[in-house]
Motif scaffolding. Structure first.
Motif, PDB file in Angstrom:
ATOM      1  N   ALA A 214       6.540  14.256  14.720  1.00  0.00           N
ATOM      2  CA  ALA A 214       5.256  14.897  14.994  1.00  0.00           C
ATOM      3  C   ALA A 214       4.123  13.876  15.065  1.00  0.00           C
ATOM      4  O   ALA A 214       3.177  14.053  15.836  1.00  0.00           O
ATOM      5  CB  ALA A 214       4.958  15.944  13.922  1.00  0.00           C
ATOM      6  N   LEU A 215       4.214  12.804  14.288  1.00  0.00           N
ATOM      7  CA  LEU A 215       3.183  11.769  14.315  1.00  0.00           C
ATOM      8  C   LEU A 215       3.207  11.001  15.630  1.00  0.00           C
ATOM      9  O   LEU A 215       2.179  10.522  16.094  1.00  0.00           O
ATOM     10  CB  LEU A 215       3.359  10.814  13.140  1.00  0.00           C
ATOM     11  CG  LEU A 215       3.014  11.399  11.772  1.00  0.00           C
ATOM     12  CD1 LEU A 215       3.421  10.441  10.663  1.00  0.00           C
ATOM     13  CD2 LEU A 215       1.542  11.735  11.681  1.00  0.00           C
ATOM     14  N   GLY A 216       4.376  10.871  16.199  1.00  0.00           N
ATOM     15  CA  GLY A 216       4.492  10.183  17.480  1.00  0.00           C
ATOM     16  C   GLY A 216       4.605   8.681  17.335  1.00  0.00           C
ATOM     17  O   GLY A 216       4.421   8.112  16.261  1.00  0.00           O
ATOM     18  N   THR A 217       4.878   8.030  18.455  1.00  0.00           N
ATOM     19  CA  THR A 217       5.086   6.577  18.433  1.00  0.00           C
ATOM     20  C   THR A 217       3.775   5.806  18.367  1.00  0.00           C
ATOM     21  O   THR A 217       3.764   4.634  18.018  1.00  0.00           O
ATOM     22  CB  THR A 217       5.870   6.131  19.685  1.00  0.00           C
ATOM     23  OG1 THR A 217       5.156   6.552  20.856  1.00  0.00           O
ATOM     24  CG2 THR A 217       7.267   6.719  19.701  1.00  0.00           C
ATOM     25  N   GLY A 218       2.659   6.448  18.716  1.00  0.00           N
ATOM     26  CA  GLY A 218       1.379   5.743  18.702  1.00  0.00           C
ATOM     27  C   GLY A 218       0.679   5.754  17.361  1.00  0.00           C
ATOM     28  O   GLY A 218      -0.418   5.211  17.226  1.00  0.00           O
ATOM     29  N   TRP A 219       1.297   6.353  16.346  1.00  0.00           N
ATOM     30  CA  TRP A 219       0.655   6.434  15.038  1.00  0.00           C
ATOM     31  C   TRP A 219       0.661   5.080  14.367  1.00  0.00           C
ATOM     32  O   TRP A 219       1.682   4.414  14.264  1.00  0.00           O
ATOM     33  CB  TRP A 219       1.382   7.465  14.171  1.00  0.00           C
ATOM     34  CG  TRP A 219       0.769   7.619  12.808  1.00  0.00           C
ATOM     35  CD1 TRP A 219      -0.461   8.101  12.529  1.00  0.00           C
ATOM     36  CD2 TRP A 219       1.380   7.317  11.556  1.00  0.00           C
ATOM     37  NE1 TRP A 219      -0.667   8.120  11.171  1.00  0.00           N
ATOM     38  CE2 TRP A 219       0.445   7.629  10.545  1.00  0.00           C
ATOM     39  CE3 TRP A 219       2.607   6.802  11.183  1.00  0.00           C
ATOM     40  CZ2 TRP A 219       0.717   7.441   9.206  1.00  0.00           C
ATOM     41  CZ3 TRP A 219       2.863   6.631   9.838  1.00  0.00           C
ATOM     42  CH2 TRP A 219       1.920   6.947   8.863  1.00  0.00           C
ATOM     43  N   ASP A 220      -0.493   4.653  13.904  1.00  0.00           N
ATOM     44  CA  ASP A 220      -0.644   3.356  13.237  1.00  0.00           C
ATOM     45  C   ASP A 220      -1.084   3.616  11.794  1.00  0.00           C
ATOM     46  O   ASP A 220      -2.246   3.946  11.554  1.00  0.00           O
ATOM     47  CB  ASP A 220      -1.685   2.514  13.978  1.00  0.00           C
ATOM     48  CG  ASP A 220      -1.890   1.137  13.378  1.00  0.00           C
ATOM     49  OD1 ASP A 220      -1.224   0.791  12.377  1.00  0.00           O
ATOM     50  OD2 ASP A 220      -2.735   0.395  13.912  1.00  0.00           O
ATOM     51  N   PRO A 221      -0.165   3.493  10.825  1.00  0.00           N
ATOM     52  CA  PRO A 221      -0.533   3.808   9.442  1.00  0.00           C
ATOM     53  C   PRO A 221      -1.650   2.922   8.901  1.00  0.00           C
ATOM     54  O   PRO A 221      -2.498   3.385   8.139  1.00  0.00           O
ATOM     55  CB  PRO A 221       0.762   3.627   8.652  1.00  0.00           C
ATOM     56  CG  PRO A 221       1.697   2.901   9.549  1.00  0.00           C
ATOM     57  CD  PRO A 221       1.224   3.091  10.939  1.00  0.00           C
ATOM     58  N   ALA A 222      -1.691   1.644   9.296  1.00  0.00           N
ATOM     59  CA  ALA A 222      -2.759   0.752   8.815  1.00  0.00           C
ATOM     60  C   ALA A 222      -4.111   1.223   9.346  1.00  0.00           C
ATOM     61  O   ALA A 222      -5.105   1.245   8.615  1.00  0.00           O
ATOM     62  CB  ALA A 222      -2.474  -0.681   9.230  1.00  0.00           C
ATOM     63  N   ALA A 223      -4.160   1.627  10.607  1.00  0.00           N
ATOM     64  CA  ALA A 223      -5.412   2.127  11.183  1.00  0.00           C
ATOM     65  C   ALA A 223      -5.820   3.436  10.510  1.00  0.00           C
ATOM     66  O   ALA A 223      -7.015   3.675  10.274  1.00  0.00           O
ATOM     67  CB  ALA A 223      -5.260   2.334  12.687  1.00  0.00           C
ATOM     68  N   ALA A 224      -4.853   4.277  10.183  1.00  0.00           N
ATOM     69  CA  ALA A 224      -5.161   5.535   9.500  1.00  0.00           C
ATOM     70  C   ALA A 224      -5.768   5.263   8.122  1.00  0.00           C
ATOM     71  O   ALA A 224      -6.747   5.916   7.730  1.00  0.00           O
ATOM     72  CB  ALA A 224      -3.898   6.379   9.365  1.00  0.00           C
ATOM     73  N   LEU A 225      -5.225   4.298   7.390  1.00  0.00           N
ATOM     74  CA  LEU A 225      -5.782   3.941   6.081  1.00  0.00           C
ATOM     75  C   LEU A 225      -7.184   3.352   6.214  1.00  0.00           C
ATOM     76  O   LEU A 225      -8.071   3.667   5.416  1.00  0.00           O
ATOM     77  CB  LEU A 225      -4.858   2.952   5.362  1.00  0.00           C
ATOM     78  CG  LEU A 225      -3.611   3.561   4.747  1.00  0.00           C
ATOM     79  CD1 LEU A 225      -2.712   2.456   4.183  1.00  0.00           C
ATOM     80  CD2 LEU A 225      -3.967   4.544   3.655  1.00  0.00           C
ATOM     81  N   ARG A 226      -7.378   2.498   7.212  1.00  0.00           N
ATOM     82  CA  ARG A 226      -8.718   1.935   7.431  1.00  0.00           C
ATOM     83  C   ARG A 226      -9.707   3.051   7.744  1.00  0.00           C
ATOM     84  O   ARG A 226     -10.837   3.047   7.251  1.00  0.00           O
ATOM     85  CB  ARG A 226      -8.691   0.906   8.572  1.00  0.00           C
ATOM     86  CG  ARG A 226      -8.155  -0.443   8.165  1.00  0.00           C
ATOM     87  CD  ARG A 226      -8.416  -1.513   9.230  1.00  0.00           C
ATOM     88  NE  ARG A 226      -7.874  -1.157  10.543  1.00  0.00           N
ATOM     89  CZ  ARG A 226      -6.617  -1.360  10.940  1.00  0.00           C
ATOM     90  NH1 ARG A 226      -5.765  -1.932  10.112  1.00  0.00           N
ATOM     91  NH2 ARG A 226      -6.222  -1.024  12.155  1.00  0.00           N
ATOM     92  N   GLY A 227      -9.294   4.003   8.557  1.00  0.00           N
ATOM     93  CA  GLY A 227     -10.166   5.133   8.886  1.00  0.00           C
ATOM     94  C   GLY A 227     -10.512   5.956   7.656  1.00  0.00           C
ATOM     95  O   GLY A 227     -11.655   6.403   7.514  1.00  0.00           O
TER      96      GLY A 227
END
Length: 88
Positions: free
Chosen positions: A36-49
């Protein structure tokens, strides 16, 4: 029927061990989440956000808000940020 004729309480039943292994279900759940998150999900960017959102949330506080923020941090309700004070 007299009390002598009545049957007594039932004999205690020995406990039965019962176990359910949910590890296969958990792996399936994780697979669905990652799909569901997909291949474009960036966990580091999500944490920074998330960090940026928290900084905005606690920025520009009034004196009273800052006092309450500091009180919540000292009580362990909120994590300390920026040396224990909200960003100005």
């Amino acid at each position: 029927m007299s009390s002598a004729d009545r049957p007594g309480p039932p004999a205690p039943v020995a406990p039965v061990e019962f176990a359910v292994d949910l590890s296969a279900h958990e792996m399936l759940r994780r697979t669905h989440v990652m799909s569901a998150l997909g291949t474009g999900w960036d966990p580091a960017a999500a944490l920074r956000g998330e960090e940026e959102a928290y900084e905005l949330l606690y920025s520009g506080l009034s004196e009273e808000q800052q006092r309450l923020y500091d009180e919540l941090v000292s009580a362990g309700v909120l994590p300390a940020r920026g040396g224990g004070h909200a960003a100005a």
